[in-house]
Scaffold this active site. Structure first.
Site, mmCIF file in Angstrom:
data_model
loop_
_atom_site.group_PDB
_atom_site.id
_atom_site.type_symbol
_atom_site.label_atom_id
_atom_site.label_comp_id
_atom_site.label_asym_id
_atom_site.label_seq_id
_atom_site.Cartn_x
_atom_site.Cartn_y
_atom_site.Cartn_z
ATOM 1 N N ASP A 10 0.748 -1.202 0.012
ATOM 2 C CA ASP A 10 0.021 -0.047 -0.162
ATOM 3 C C ASP A 10 0.898 1.380 -0.035
ATOM 4 O O ASP A 10 1.779 1.240 1.026
ATOM 5 C CB ASP A 10 -0.828 0.066 1.266
ATOM 6 C CG ASP A 10 -1.871 1.018 1.189
ATOM 7 O OD1 ASP A 10 -3.176 0.769 1.630
ATOM 8 O OD2 ASP A 10 -1.747 2.281 0.893
ATOM 9 N N ASP A 109 -3.958 2.395 -5.064
ATOM 10 C CA ASP A 109 -2.370 2.429 -4.581
ATOM 11 C C ASP A 109 -2.333 1.004 -3.775
ATOM 12 O O ASP A 109 -1.340 1.099 -2.917
ATOM 13 C CB ASP A 109 -2.106 3.645 -4.034
ATOM 14 C CG ASP A 109 -2.938 3.435 -2.325
ATOM 15 O OD1 ASP A 109 -4.049 2.781 -2.314
ATOM 16 O OD2 ASP A 109 -2.429 3.933 -1.509
ATOM 17 N N GLU A 110 -2.863 -0.180 -4.033
ATOM 18 C CA GLU A 110 -2.840 -1.217 -3.322
ATOM 19 C C GLU A 110 -2.891 -2.391 -4.078
ATOM 20 O O GLU A 110 -3.306 -2.463 -5.322
ATOM 21 C CB GLU A 110 -3.940 -1.729 -2.343
ATOM 22 C CG GLU A 110 -4.355 -0.640 -1.293
ATOM 23 C CD GLU A 110 -5.637 -1.019 -0.690
ATOM 24 O OE1 GLU A 110 -5.623 -2.124 -0.320
ATOM 25 O OE2 GLU A 110 -6.743 -0.248 -0.527
HETATM 26 P P1 TTP Z 1 -5.266 4.880 0.925
HETATM 27 O O1 TTP Z 1 -4.342 3.930 0.598
HETATM 28 O O2 TTP Z 1 -6.357 4.481 1.926
HETATM 29 O O3 TTP Z 1 -4.643 6.297 1.855
HETATM 30 P P2 TTP Z 1 -3.215 6.965 1.438
HETATM 31 O O4 TTP Z 1 -2.290 6.111 0.516
HETATM 32 O O5 TTP Z 1 -3.394 8.249 1.168
HETATM 33 O O6 TTP Z 1 -2.608 6.886 3.021
HETATM 34 P P3 TTP Z 1 -1.913 5.720 3.685
HETATM 35 O O7 TTP Z 1 -0.588 5.998 3.949
HETATM 36 O O8 TTP Z 1 -2.665 5.695 4.940
HETATM 37 O O9 TTP Z 1 -2.128 4.398 2.870
HETATM 38 O O10 TTP Z 1 -5.895 5.614 -0.307
HETATM 39 C C1 TTP Z 1 -5.101 5.952 -1.490
HETATM 40 C C2 TTP Z 1 -5.607 6.979 -2.232
HETATM 41 O O11 TTP Z 1 -7.123 6.802 -2.445
HETATM 42 C C3 TTP Z 1 -5.449 8.276 -1.276
HETATM 43 O O12 TTP Z 1 -4.206 8.638 -1.655
HETATM 44 C C4 TTP Z 1 -6.489 9.428 -1.900
HETATM 45 C C5 TTP Z 1 -7.649 8.287 -2.217
HETATM 46 N N1 TTP Z 1 -8.655 8.170 -1.209
HETATM 47 C C6 TTP Z 1 -9.786 9.125 -1.590
HETATM 48 O O13 TTP Z 1 -9.863 9.778 -2.456
HETATM 49 N N2 TTP Z 1 -10.965 9.045 -0.460
HETATM 50 C C7 TTP Z 1 -10.751 8.230 0.643
HETATM 51 O O14 TTP Z 1 -11.803 8.382 1.460
HETATM 52 C C8 TTP Z 1 -9.681 7.231 0.668
HETATM 53 C C9 TTP Z 1 -9.695 6.414 1.978
HETATM 54 C C10 TTP Z 1 -8.599 7.261 -0.245
HETATM 55 MG MG MG Z 2 -2.164 4.053 0.479
#
Ligand code: TTP
Ligand code: MG
Length: 351
Positions: A10, A109-110
């Site tokens: 992730d 992103d996963e």
């Molecule tokens: P995530 O992997 O949940 O968050 P992140 O990568 O920003 O942070 P983390 O380090 O905790 O993994 O989500 C990936 C992307 O998806 C995030 O950068 C923006 C988008 N996203 C949204 O637009 N709305 C949301 O509610 C979430 C959870 C994510």
């Molecule tokens: Mg993320």
């Protein structure tokens, strides 16, 4: 079945990290990506926040007006640039794909990797994960967190355990011990509603959940109750499914003021359709499904979709389907807060 070794990868603060790539002056700064805050009057939500901005209490899905109240003046607010995020996501996925026994991308992103064929024990797995982290960093300048475990459930929990830039391995003989103190929210499928139901049973941690019988959980949650029973013991047999492509692309917009104005609604949907189409065209995708999302002023949210008789790559097909789908919502005389457009059943075109 022999021991599986699964990775969950992730990316860290993905949209915000991408913005730092575009503008190195943002490195180390508190950055919030999302709707325009309009000095506290903005009505959309936060997409994500850099870890520096999270210190102010800003987080994904929070109303942008609240983010402004918490951190206005102390963080940099930016509008999302989906095309760039898609490009960076594709770069990372390409790196991951070459390592696969099985690879499953999950959102932008996963991804899950099944490396059981290639890697023989968890010590080797950790070294391999470190190598992947380094390659992603070197080729994209992005950091990620990797979780390693004997199944997808545990790999996902592990990747979230030490963010950002984490590398956590849950060994098979340490699973129960690892899970016990964690909140049930860490388990796949447990959102705010399930959390509330569990709280009514006096269940907060996974250790509490382990004390509830399978029958009782099925009574309350139906089929998912049985999965919950297994999850609380770290059991998850689901496979890492091959998925070489994103399954859908979507964009949405929150109106500045709730509206019933059909011209504004059509114009906004058209703009969203164009944004989605731009991404489709860039990736040379064909699509087989078009969907819309409508949120009324009271947050009641509906989605409607239409499956095409034949897959298409034309803007016209998105536009006409979106128009058809929105019509019933306009007749109701209710004010709309948000609309969204999604195209699904994507596949890469041959040419
Ligand atoms: P995530 O992997 O949940 O968050 P992140 O990568 O920003 O942070 P983390 O380090 O905790 O993994 O989500 C990936 C992307 O998806 C995030 O950068 C923006 C988008 N996203 C949204 O637009 N709305 C949301 O509610 C979430 C959870 C994510
Ligand atoms: Mg993320």
């Amino acid at each position: 079945m022999s021991q599986r070794i699964i990775f969950h990868i992730d990316l860290d603060a993905f949209f915000a990290s991408c913005e730092v790539l575009k503008n190195s002056k943002l490195a180390g700064k508190a950055v919030v990506v999302g709707a325009d805050p309009k000095e506290g009057r903005g009505r959309g939500v936060v997409s994500t926040a850099s870890y520096e901005a999270r210190k102010f209490g800003v987080h994904s899905a929070q109303p942008i007006s609240i983010a402004w109240r918490l951190a206005g003046g102390r963080v940099i607010f930016l509008l999302p640039d989906f095309a760039f995020y898609e490009k960076m996501s594709a770069k990372v996925m390409k790196i991951l794909q070459k390592y696969v026994d099985a690879f499953e991308s999950w959102g932008i992103d996963e991804a899950y990797l099944d490396v059981s064929e290639k890697i023989h024990n968890f010590r080797e797995a950790k070294e391999f994960a470190q190598k992947i982290k380094e390659e992603i960093k070197e080729k994209t300048k992005l950091t990620c967190s990797i979780g390693i475990g004997p199944n997808k459930l545990l790999a996902k929990i592990a990747s979230g355990y030490k963010k950002p830039d984490g590398l956590v391995c849950i060994l098979p003989d340490k699973v129960l011990e690892f899970l016990k103190p964690l909140s049930c929210r860490e388990l796949i499928g447990v959102g705010p509603k399930s959390e509330e139901k569990l709280a009514r049973l006096g269940v907060k941690t996974i250790s509490d959940l382990q004390k509830i019988s399978r029958e009782k959980l099925v009574d309350i949650f139906g089929k998912f109750g049985s999965s919950l029973y297994d999850y609380s013991r770290g059991i998850d047999e689901s496979e890492v499914k091959e998925s070489k492509e994103r399954k859908s692309i979507s964009c949405e917009h929150t109106f500045e003021k709730d509206t019933q104005n059909p011209y504004l609604i059509f114009a906004t949907l058209n703009k969203l359709a164009q944004e989605v189409f731009k991404l489709i065209r860039k990736e040379k995708y064909h699509f087989g499904q078009v969907a819309i999302k409508v949120r009324y002023e009271n947050f009641e949210t509906h989605t409607r979709q239409s499956v095409l008789s034949e897959s298409s790559s034309k803007f016209y097909d998105i536009k006409t389907k979106v128009r058809e789908l929105i019509l019933p919502f306009l007749k109701k005389g209710r004010s709309i807060r948000l609309v969204g457009v999604k195209v699904g059943r994507l596949r890469e075109s041959k040419n």
